[in-house]
Design a protein around this motif. Sequence first.
Motif, PDB file in Angstrom:
ATOM      1  N   GLY A   1      14.450  34.352   1.470  1.00 19.71           N
ATOM      2  CA  GLY A   1      13.431  35.063   0.699  1.00 19.71           C
ATOM      3  C   GLY A   1      12.027  34.535   0.880  1.00 19.71           C
ATOM      4  N   ARG A   2      11.829  33.624   1.838  1.00 20.46           N
ATOM      5  CA  ARG A   2      10.503  33.038   2.056  1.00 20.46           C
ATOM      6  C   ARG A   2       9.860  33.485   3.363  1.00 20.46           C
ATOM      7  N   SER A   6       6.432  47.018   0.072  1.00 21.52           N
ATOM      8  CA  SER A   6       7.391  47.665  -0.819  1.00 21.52           C
ATOM      9  C   SER A   6       6.645  48.726  -1.622  1.00 21.52           C
ATOM     10  N   THR A  33      10.110  41.622   0.881  1.00 22.62           N
ATOM     11  CA  THR A  33      11.105  40.559   1.029  1.00 22.62           C
ATOM     12  C   THR A  33      12.042  40.493  -0.175  1.00 22.62           C
ATOM     13  N   SER A  34      11.527  40.639  -1.385  1.00 22.03           N
ATOM     14  CA  SER A  34      12.390  40.599  -2.575  1.00 22.03           C
ATOM     15  C   SER A  34      13.445  41.692  -2.529  1.00 22.03           C
ATOM     16  N   ASP A  35      13.081  42.852  -2.020  1.00 19.44           N
ATOM     17  CA  ASP A  35      14.014  43.974  -1.950  1.00 19.44           C
ATOM     18  C   ASP A  35      15.036  43.804  -0.832  1.00 19.44           C
ATOM     19  N   ARG A  47      11.443  45.545  -6.497  1.00 15.70           N
ATOM     20  CA  ARG A  47      12.008  44.340  -7.097  1.00 15.70           C
ATOM     21  C   ARG A  47      10.978  43.209  -7.211  1.00 15.70           C
ATOM     22  N   PHE A  48       9.987  43.213  -6.326  1.00 19.99           N
ATOM     23  CA  PHE A  48       8.989  42.143  -6.328  1.00 19.99           C
ATOM     24  C   PHE A  48       8.412  41.919  -7.721  1.00 19.99           C
ATOM     25  N   ASP A  88      10.795  40.215 -10.180  1.00 19.69           N
ATOM     26  CA  ASP A  88      10.953  38.804  -9.810  1.00 19.69           C
ATOM     27  C   ASP A  88       9.701  38.008 -10.155  1.00 19.69           C
ATOM     28  N   TRP A  89       8.525  38.583  -9.862  1.00 17.20           N
ATOM     29  CA  TRP A  89       7.262  37.894 -10.147  1.00 17.20           C
ATOM     30  C   TRP A  89       7.115  37.676 -11.649  1.00 17.20           C
TER      31      TRP A  89
END
Length: 171
Positions: A57-58, A76, A84-86, A128-129, A132-133
């Motif tokens: 995820g990085r 996204s 990346t989160s998705d 999703r970002f 998550d954030w």
Amino acid sequence: MRAIAAALGVAAQLIAGTALAAEPWNIPHEKQALLKGRVVDALCQLKGRCLPDCGGGRRQLGLALADGTFRLVAKSNTDFAGATSDLAGYCGREIEADGLLIENPAVTLFFVQRLRERPDQDWIAAERFKADWEARNGKVEEWWRGDPQANRIIAEDGPFGIKGLQPKPKP
């Protein structure tokens, strides 16, 4: 006759569940696209610098299509955020991604708006970002203005990334 054939083609896509639904953003060179491919680590794909789990995820991710084409997934559906989160949970797996393909003469990018693993699954919005954030930083109206890392960098290096360089005052 052409109109009937076109209408039947659209109907067939809708019935098959593969109709494009990406929202146009009016970006030069954009076109709606449904890509099917394997989620890969972009740096691994392009330079052979590979890490387990696509970098956990990085790292920037992309899609390796069946014809050998690589598409960098740069955005996204969340304002100013990457995908990346998705995509991270799908590392190494085949997915379908519905979004906007930007085929600018300088670079080709894909902006994913929704995805799924199989045609019989419902689409998942690529946003999703933000969740998550917010789990890490708390809820704010505009995440990019409240991002602690971005604010730290701006405080250290200025808004242009060059120490001492400041925007001109507004008249």
